[in-house]
Design a protein around this motif. Structure first.
Motif, PDB file in Angstrom:
ATOM      1  N   PHE A 122       0.822  -1.210   0.000  1.00 23.51           N
ATOM      2  CA  PHE A 122       0.000   0.000   0.000  1.00 23.51           C
ATOM      3  C   PHE A 122       0.860   1.266   0.000  1.00 23.51           C
ATOM      4  CE2 PHE A 122      -3.527   2.676   1.774  1.00 23.51           C
ATOM      5  CZ  PHE A 122      -4.441   2.382   0.783  1.00 23.51           C
ATOM      6  N   MET A 123       0.236   2.360  -0.356  1.00 25.49           N
ATOM      7  CA  MET A 123       0.905   3.669  -0.282  1.00 25.49           C
ATOM      8  C   MET A 123       1.471   3.873   1.123  1.00 25.49           C
ATOM      9  SD  MET A 123      -2.002   6.119  -1.990  1.00 25.49           S
ATOM     10  CE  MET A 123      -3.449   5.112  -1.728  1.00 25.49           C
ATOM     11  N   GLY A 124       2.659   4.409   1.193  1.00 24.00           N
ATOM     12  CA  GLY A 124       3.246   4.709   2.498  1.00 24.00           C
ATOM     13  C   GLY A 124       3.861   3.504   3.194  1.00 24.00           C
ATOM     14  N   VAL A 155       8.398   2.493 -10.784  1.00 22.69           N
ATOM     15  CA  VAL A 155       7.433   2.531 -11.896  1.00 22.69           C
ATOM     16  C   VAL A 155       6.837   3.933 -12.061  1.00 22.69           C
ATOM     17  CG1 VAL A 155       5.273   1.554 -12.784  1.00 22.69           C
ATOM     18  CG2 VAL A 155       6.925   0.078 -11.620  1.00 22.69           C
ATOM     19  N   ASP A 156       6.455   4.561 -10.945  1.00 18.76           N
ATOM     20  CA  ASP A 156       5.862   5.900 -11.047  1.00 18.76           C
ATOM     21  C   ASP A 156       6.862   6.902 -11.633  1.00 18.76           C
ATOM     22  OD1 ASP A 156       3.438   5.088 -10.112  1.00 18.76           O
ATOM     23  OD2 ASP A 156       3.737   5.801  -8.063  1.00 18.76           O
ATOM     24  N   GLU A 157       8.108   6.805 -11.216  1.00 19.70           N
ATOM     25  CA  GLU A 157       9.109   7.738 -11.756  1.00 19.70           C
ATOM     26  C   GLU A 157       9.335   7.513 -13.253  1.00 19.70           C
ATOM     27  OE1 GLU A 157      11.595   8.244  -7.592  1.00 19.70           O
ATOM     28  OE2 GLU A 157      12.670   7.477  -9.348  1.00 19.70           O
ATOM     29  N   ASP A 172      10.087  -1.267  -8.132  1.00 21.27           N
ATOM     30  CA  ASP A 172       9.361  -0.597  -7.053  1.00 21.27           C
ATOM     31  C   ASP A 172       8.026  -0.117  -7.632  1.00 21.27           C
ATOM     32  OD1 ASP A 172       8.605   1.014  -4.939  1.00 21.27           O
ATOM     33  OD2 ASP A 172      10.126   2.555  -5.333  1.00 21.27           O
ATOM     34  N   THR A 173       6.950  -0.833  -7.314  1.00 20.16           N
ATOM     35  CA  THR A 173       5.669  -0.526  -7.965  1.00 20.16           C
ATOM     36  C   THR A 173       4.853   0.470  -7.146  1.00 20.16           C
ATOM     37  OG1 THR A 173       4.294  -2.220  -6.898  1.00 20.16           O
ATOM     38  CG2 THR A 173       5.652  -2.927  -8.778  1.00 20.16           C
ATOM     39  N   GLY A 174       3.883   1.081  -7.768  1.00 20.36           N
ATOM     40  CA  GLY A 174       2.938   1.953  -7.070  1.00 20.36           C
ATOM     41  C   GLY A 174       1.938   1.099  -6.294  1.00 20.36           C
ATOM     42  N   GLY A 175       1.329   1.708  -5.281  1.00 23.01           N
ATOM     43  CA  GLY A 175       0.450   0.958  -4.377  1.00 23.01           C
ATOM     44  C   GLY A 175      -0.726   0.265  -5.040  1.00 23.01           C
ATOM     45  N   GLY A 176      -1.118   0.728  -6.219  1.00 23.01           N
ATOM     46  CA  GLY A 176      -2.291   0.122  -6.857  1.00 23.01           C
ATOM     47  C   GLY A 176      -1.944  -0.993  -7.824  1.00 23.01           C
ATOM     48  N   ASP A 221       0.891  14.735  -1.802  1.00 19.04           N
ATOM     49  CA  ASP A 221      -0.040  15.051  -2.896  1.00 19.04           C
ATOM     50  C   ASP A 221      -0.526  13.800  -3.633  1.00 19.04           C
ATOM     51  OD1 ASP A 221       2.252  14.318  -4.186  1.00 19.04           O
ATOM     52  OD2 ASP A 221       2.458  16.165  -5.368  1.00 19.04           O
ATOM     53  N   ARG A 222      -0.377  12.624  -3.020  1.00 19.30           N
ATOM     54  CA  ARG A 222      -0.883  11.400  -3.671  1.00 19.30           C
ATOM     55  C   ARG A 222      -2.392  11.557  -3.917  1.00 19.30           C
ATOM     56  NH1 ARG A 222       3.057   9.338  -0.124  1.00 19.30           N
ATOM     57  NH2 ARG A 222       4.229   7.506  -0.825  1.00 19.30           N
ATOM     58  N   PRO A 223      -2.820  11.336  -5.146  1.00 20.09           N
ATOM     59  CA  PRO A 223      -4.235  11.558  -5.464  1.00 20.09           C
ATOM     60  C   PRO A 223      -5.195  10.698  -4.642  1.00 20.09           C
ATOM     61  CG  PRO A 223      -2.945  11.203  -7.474  1.00 20.09           C
ATOM     62  CD  PRO A 223      -2.020  10.962  -6.334  1.00 20.09           C
ATOM     63  N   LEU A 224      -4.769   9.491  -4.271  1.00 20.75           N
ATOM     64  CA  LEU A 224      -5.685   8.599  -3.553  1.00 20.75           C
ATOM     65  C   LEU A 224      -5.474   8.670  -2.042  1.00 20.75           C
ATOM     66  CD1 LEU A 224      -5.674   5.549  -6.013  1.00 20.75           C
ATOM     67  CD2 LEU A 224      -7.271   7.466  -5.887  1.00 20.75           C
ATOM     68  N   ARG A 230      -9.839  -2.892   0.889  1.00 24.25           N
ATOM     69  CA  ARG A 230     -10.167  -3.593  -0.365  1.00 24.25           C
ATOM     70  C   ARG A 230      -8.963  -4.286  -0.978  1.00 24.25           C
ATOM     71  NH1 ARG A 230     -13.163   0.766  -1.906  1.00 24.25           N
ATOM     72  NH2 ARG A 230     -11.761   1.467  -3.555  1.00 24.25           N
ATOM     73  N   ARG A 231      -7.784  -3.753  -0.744  1.00 22.86           N
ATOM     74  CA  ARG A 231      -6.607  -4.286  -1.441  1.00 22.86           C
ATOM     75  C   ARG A 231      -5.838  -5.368  -0.680  1.00 22.86           C
ATOM     76  NH1 ARG A 231      -3.752   1.136  -3.705  1.00 22.86           N
ATOM     77  NH2 ARG A 231      -5.148   1.543  -5.458  1.00 22.86           N
ATOM     78  N   GLU A 232      -6.096  -5.467   0.605  1.00 19.00           N
ATOM     79  CA  GLU A 232      -5.271  -6.360   1.437  1.00 19.00           C
ATOM     80  C   GLU A 232      -5.122  -7.764   0.866  1.00 19.00           C
ATOM     81  OE1 GLU A 232      -4.621  -6.114   6.098  1.00 19.00           O
ATOM     82  OE2 GLU A 232      -6.726  -5.922   5.505  1.00 19.00           O
TER      83      GLU A 232
END
Ligand code: S3P
Length: 239
Positions: free
Chosen positions: A17-19, A40-42, A85-89, A124-127, A140-142
């Motif tokens: 997850f994020m963080g 990945v985000d970068e 290194d992937t994003g949380g989603g 500033d993470r959108p989610l 939901r993601r666990e």
């Protein structure tokens, strides 16, 4: 498809997850394994010359997910093993999970929701702009994270990550769960030196149950590090 159980010759994909601290751990793991680290985000930001928040605002989450999936496919297709290194989603989507299962050893960087929110609330993470939506997303993601990951570590557990990447599983009571921890459901050969066999052999044999095909005892210490010993073992193994 079963999850890949080690990262020897394969990418390591960090999900969570994020963080969670994926990026912090990814940097250290890249150093420890002497592998390039790709965020990945970068990569997306550099490719599209924008930021993730701008991309969400201008084109919406669905557009971001399409770009993210494409970038994951591109990175995991590379032959030289990376730490990705992937994003949380990323692991929340079945197609991405299938890709992880096929191309990578996937490591879950675990975090509790309180810590995650404390770390993300001022970013500033959108989610991560609304606390209840953030918590709901976490819940939901666990399951998705756990279903795709071969192992789970905290972001400060570099040793755990390195061992997991090498296919080494350790936890209290692991010996008694050998039968389920050894991947697949085929026959298993138990190999140990005489000291370890003397202490743990019977318990390991019992835990392996019907899966135990044969047991091989090697001399203790330096005496085992001989080609003749390897040759004998090679001749005995029937797997
Ligand atoms: C997202 C997590 C972010 C980033 C985007 C979406 C998510 O990455 O990919 O904001 O859906 O959880 P981090 O996990 O690195 O914050």
């Amino acid at each position: 498809m079963a999850v890949v159980t080690h990262a020897l010759g394969r990418h390591v994909a960090l999900v969570g997850f994020m963080g969670a601290g994926k990026t912090t751990l990814a940097g250290k793991l890249g150093d420890a394994l002497a592998r390039p680290v790709v965020n990945v985000d970068e990569e997306i930001e550099a490719r599209l010359e924008t930021t993730i928040p701008e991309l969400f605002a201008a084109r919406g989450e669905a557009a971001f997910r399409a770009v993210e999936a494409g970038m994951l496919g591109e990175l995991l297709e590379r032959r030289h093993p990376l730490v990705v290194d992937t994003g949380g989603g990323a692991a929340a989507f079945p197609d991405n999970r299938a890709l992880f299962e096929q191309e990578a050893f996937t490591l879950l960087v675990d975090v509790d929701v309180e810590t995650a929110w404390t770390r993300c609330r001022t970013t500033d993470r959108p989610l991560a702009q609304d606390e209840s939506a953030f918590r709901a997303l976490y819940a939901r993601r666990e399951d998705a994270y756990r279903s795709v990951a071969a192992a789970t570590v905290g972001s400060d557990d570099l040793d755990g990550a390195v061992l997991a990447a090498a296919g080494i599983h350790y936890e209290l009571g692991a010996l008694d769960r050998l039968g389920e921890l050894v991947p697949g459901d085929g026959p298993v050969a138990l190999v140990a030196d005489s000291t370890v066999m003397g202490i743990h052999g019977p318990r390991a044999q019992e835990a392996l149950g019907d899966r135990l095909a044969s047991t091989h005892e090697l001399p203790a210490g330096e005496a085992a590090k001989q080609l003749a010993v390897v040759e004998r073992l090679w001749g005995e193994l029937r797997l």
